[in-house]
Design a protein around this motif. Structure first.
Motif, PDB file in Angstrom:
ATOM      1  N   SER A 138      30.663  55.058  51.811  1.00  0.00           N
ATOM      2  CA  SER A 138      31.415  53.856  52.151  1.00  0.00           C
ATOM      3  C   SER A 138      32.686  53.736  51.327  1.00  0.00           C
ATOM      4  CB  SER A 138      30.561  52.622  51.913  1.00  0.00           C
ATOM      5  OG  SER A 138      29.383  52.742  52.642  1.00  0.00           O
ATOM      6  N   TYR A 139      33.578  52.935  51.842  1.00  0.00           N
ATOM      7  CA  TYR A 139      34.867  52.747  51.205  1.00  0.00           C
ATOM      8  C   TYR A 139      35.272  51.314  51.447  1.00  0.00           C
ATOM      9  CZ  TYR A 139      39.882  53.025  50.476  1.00  0.00           C
ATOM     10  OH  TYR A 139      41.151  52.804  50.028  1.00  0.00           O
ATOM     11  N   GLY A 140      35.810  50.666  50.421  1.00  0.00           N
ATOM     12  CA  GLY A 140      36.208  49.295  50.668  1.00  0.00           C
ATOM     13  C   GLY A 140      37.191  48.750  49.658  1.00  0.00           C
ATOM     14  N   THR A 141      37.849  47.661  50.029  1.00  0.00           N
ATOM     15  CA  THR A 141      38.723  46.986  49.075  1.00  0.00           C
ATOM     16  C   THR A 141      38.341  45.518  49.027  1.00  0.00           C
ATOM     17  OG1 THR A 141      40.334  46.616  50.809  1.00  0.00           O
ATOM     18  CG2 THR A 141      40.740  48.480  49.367  1.00  0.00           C
ATOM     19  N   LEU A 142      38.530  44.939  47.868  1.00  0.00           N
ATOM     20  CA  LEU A 142      38.188  43.541  47.667  1.00  0.00           C
ATOM     21  C   LEU A 142      39.269  42.928  46.786  1.00  0.00           C
ATOM     22  CD1 LEU A 142      35.846  41.510  48.136  1.00  0.00           C
ATOM     23  CD2 LEU A 142      34.853  42.318  46.001  1.00  0.00           C
ATOM     24  N   PHE A 143      39.758  41.771  47.208  1.00  0.00           N
ATOM     25  CA  PHE A 143      40.734  41.054  46.385  1.00  0.00           C
ATOM     26  C   PHE A 143      40.012  39.893  45.711  1.00  0.00           C
ATOM     27  CE2 PHE A 143      43.251  43.271  49.470  1.00  0.00           C
ATOM     28  CZ  PHE A 143      44.414  43.611  48.797  1.00  0.00           C
ATOM     29  N   ILE A 144      40.104  39.832  44.397  1.00  0.00           N
ATOM     30  CA  ILE A 144      39.465  38.717  43.688  1.00  0.00           C
ATOM     31  C   ILE A 144      40.462  38.060  42.727  1.00  0.00           C
ATOM     32  CG2 ILE A 144      37.112  39.633  43.831  1.00  0.00           C
ATOM     33  CD1 ILE A 144      37.360  40.626  40.990  1.00  0.00           C
ATOM     34  N   HIS A 145      40.180  36.808  42.444  1.00  0.00           N
ATOM     35  CA  HIS A 145      41.006  36.091  41.466  1.00  0.00           C
ATOM     36  C   HIS A 145      40.148  35.834  40.241  1.00  0.00           C
ATOM     37  CE1 HIS A 145      42.714  32.139  39.907  1.00  0.00           C
ATOM     38  NE2 HIS A 145      43.581  33.093  39.577  1.00  0.00           N
ATOM     39  N   LEU A 146      40.624  36.261  39.078  1.00  0.00           N
ATOM     40  CA  LEU A 146      39.897  36.055  37.827  1.00  0.00           C
ATOM     41  C   LEU A 146      40.640  35.008  37.010  1.00  0.00           C
ATOM     42  CD1 LEU A 146      39.407  39.808  36.764  1.00  0.00           C
ATOM     43  CD2 LEU A 146      37.862  38.402  38.131  1.00  0.00           C
ATOM     44  N   ASN A 147      39.909  34.009  36.567  1.00  0.00           N
ATOM     45  CA  ASN A 147      40.569  33.000  35.734  1.00  0.00           C
ATOM     46  C   ASN A 147      39.731  32.700  34.489  1.00  0.00           C
ATOM     47  OD1 ASN A 147      42.660  31.402  35.016  1.00  0.00           O
ATOM     48  ND2 ASN A 147      42.373  29.866  36.644  1.00  0.00           N
ATOM     49  N   GLY A 148      40.425  32.366  33.417  1.00  0.00           N
ATOM     50  CA  GLY A 148      39.766  32.108  32.144  1.00  0.00           C
ATOM     51  C   GLY A 148      40.770  32.389  31.037  1.00  0.00           C
ATOM     52  N   SER A 149      40.274  32.482  29.801  1.00  0.00           N
ATOM     53  CA  SER A 149      41.215  32.783  28.721  1.00  0.00           C
ATOM     54  C   SER A 149      41.736  34.195  28.912  1.00  0.00           C
ATOM     55  CB  SER A 149      40.515  32.667  27.367  1.00  0.00           C
ATOM     56  OG  SER A 149      39.684  33.793  27.168  1.00  0.00           O
ATOM     57  N   LYS A 150      42.917  34.428  28.378  1.00  0.00           N
ATOM     58  CA  LYS A 150      43.563  35.725  28.564  1.00  0.00           C
ATOM     59  C   LYS A 150      42.649  36.861  28.092  1.00  0.00           C
ATOM     60  CE  LYS A 150      48.120  37.558  28.438  1.00  0.00           C
ATOM     61  NZ  LYS A 150      49.477  37.464  28.277  1.00  0.00           N
ATOM     62  N   GLU A 151      42.025  36.646  26.919  1.00  0.00           N
ATOM     63  CA  GLU A 151      41.157  37.691  26.355  1.00  0.00           C
ATOM     64  C   GLU A 151      39.976  38.002  27.260  1.00  0.00           C
ATOM     65  OE1 GLU A 151      40.373  35.776  22.602  1.00  0.00           O
ATOM     66  OE2 GLU A 151      42.573  35.596  22.606  1.00  0.00           O
ATOM     67  N   GLU A 152      39.328  36.927  27.745  1.00  0.00           N
ATOM     68  CA  GLU A 152      38.148  37.146  28.592  1.00  0.00           C
ATOM     69  C   GLU A 152      38.522  37.896  29.867  1.00  0.00           C
ATOM     70  OE1 GLU A 152      34.581  36.362  28.271  1.00  0.00           O
ATOM     71  OE2 GLU A 152      35.366  36.537  26.242  1.00  0.00           O
ATOM     72  N   VAL A 153      39.653  37.515  30.449  1.00  0.00           N
ATOM     73  CA  VAL A 153      40.102  38.180  31.680  1.00  0.00           C
ATOM     74  C   VAL A 153      40.371  39.658  31.391  1.00  0.00           C
ATOM     75  CG1 VAL A 153      41.955  38.295  33.400  1.00  0.00           C
ATOM     76  CG2 VAL A 153      40.981  36.086  32.781  1.00  0.00           C
ATOM     77  N   GLU A 154      41.038  39.933  30.280  1.00  0.00           N
ATOM     78  CA  GLU A 154      41.312  41.328  29.891  1.00  0.00           C
ATOM     79  C   GLU A 154      40.017  42.116  29.726  1.00  0.00           C
ATOM     80  OE1 GLU A 154      43.994  42.962  29.841  1.00  0.00           O
ATOM     81  OE2 GLU A 154      45.466  41.329  30.041  1.00  0.00           O
TER      82      GLU A 154
END
Ligand code: ATP
Ligand code: MG
Length: 341
Positions: free
Chosen positions: A306-322
């Motif tokens: 299988s092959y796929g793409t997913l767009f997600i939005h990550l939010n939180g403190s800069k460090e946690e997102v990193e």
């Protein structure tokens, strides 16, 4: 099963010569479903017609099921063609004959006795799912049913290779899928080698093991379908892959996302093979102090994974997102930040 070596086909024309097929080399294995994709005029039909001797190459060598098709003629070629069958976009049925008699036609030509023919036709009708329609005429059938007759007729003499020239292009998407399922079934049950040409990546995605991309008579890219999906090299291949992986509106959405999510990051994930089954989102939410919002996505299934793409939005403190992105990076999932808050 099929070997195409340095094959070239030049047609003379008033404006000079047309190189319809330009130095093509292909090896297709026994039992493989091999797809050739390209835009109109790429040389696909010319190439496939050289596999059953409907066209002779100007240069090069074509061997199919141990027959040197680019050389043999007359009765030898006719005999070879019993092993190399073909189905067509517009079915090419005999309109004055019933379903049964269309399917029996190649058996008559091959000199099979009437008793044997009746038996074989019954088997074929079952194989392609046309029970109850034996005595109908082609004009009384739907497109999908007509192609089933085409397939049954092509299989009558137990060929080793089935060539399909845009065999589903005249059909609606649902009927296309049912015919493709039938081809997969026949390939698995009979071990038949299938060469299929198309301009639709959906067809390649759904049933082919390997694919060759043709442009201006040349094969510009070739490989296992999943690899080509994962990592298309040529511009033309990327365009074909986008036909199935990226919803039309993706570009617009991406632009929108930049405005809509001023904080956090919008990330595009690419999944391949086994990674499509892993609970990545759960791991992200549990492991990090972030919120995850699924924006858009699509998973496509091919014969090799299988092959796929997913767009997600990550939010939180800069460090946690990193940290979360770092985690994704370790999961054998492709990750690309497309909007940076
Ligand atoms: N009999 C012929 N005489 C002259 N030129 C031809 C002939 N058949 C094909 N061509 C030319 O060869 C090139 C390749 O044609 P071909 O039919 O193989 O392409 P194709 O990829 O099958 O296209 P389509 O998707 O439209 O069916 C085209 O430029 C076409 O005009
Ligand atoms: Mg064609």
């Amino acid at each position: 099963m099929i070997s195409i070596k340095n094959v070239q086909k030049i047609y003379p024309s008033k404006q000079g010569q047309v190189k319809a097929v330009d130095d093509v080399n292909l090896e297709i294995s026994d039992g493989e479903i091999f797809g050739v994709i390209g835009y109109s005029g790429a040389g696909k039909s010319t190439l496939i017609r050289m596999l059953n001797g409907l066209e002779l190459p100007t240069q090069g060598k074509v061997v199919v099921a141990n027959n040197e098709v680019s050389k043999i003629k007359g009765s030898q070629l006719r005999k070879a063609r019993q092993e190399i069958s073909m189905i067509f976009q517009h079915f090419n049925l005999l309109w004055s004959r019933t379903v049964r008699d269309n399917i029996a036609f190649p058996l008559e030509i091959a000199g099979v006795s009437k008793k044997e023919r009746l038996k074989r036709v019954d088997e074929l009708i079952k194989l392609v799912g046309l029970e109850g329609r034996e005595n109908a005429y082609p004009s009384q059938l739907s497109g999908g049913q007509k192609q089933r007759v085409g397939i049954a007729r092509a299989l009558a003499n137990n060929p080793k290779v089935l060539l399909c020239d845009e065999a589903t292009s005249a059909l609606d998407p649902q009927t296309t899928d049912s015919i493709l399922d039938l081809l997969v079934d026949i390939n698995a049950r009979l071990g038949l080698t299938i060469v299929l040409i198309t301009h639709e990546m959906h067809v390649i995605r759904k049933i082919c093991h390997r694919v060759a991309v043709m442009e201006n008579g040349k094969v510009v890219e070739m490989g296992p379908v999943l690899d080509v999906f994962k990592n298309p090299q040529e511009v033309i291949t990327k365009r074909f892959v986008q036909q199935v992986t990226e919803p039309e509106e993706t570009k617009e959405t991406t632009k929108h996302l930049l405005e809509k999510y001023p904080d956090g990051k919008v990330v595009q994930l690419t999944f391949v093979g086994e990674t499509t089954d892993q609970p990545l989102i759960t791991d992200l939410i549990r492991g990090y102090e972030i919120t995850v919002n699924i924006l858009q996505g699509k998973i496509s299934h091919t014969q090799n994974g299988s092959y796929g793409t997913l767009f997600i939005h990550l939010n939180g403190s800069k460090e946690e997102v990193e940290k979360a992105i770092e985690f994704i990076n370790k999961q054998q999932v492709g990750v690309e930040v497309i909007a940076n808050g």
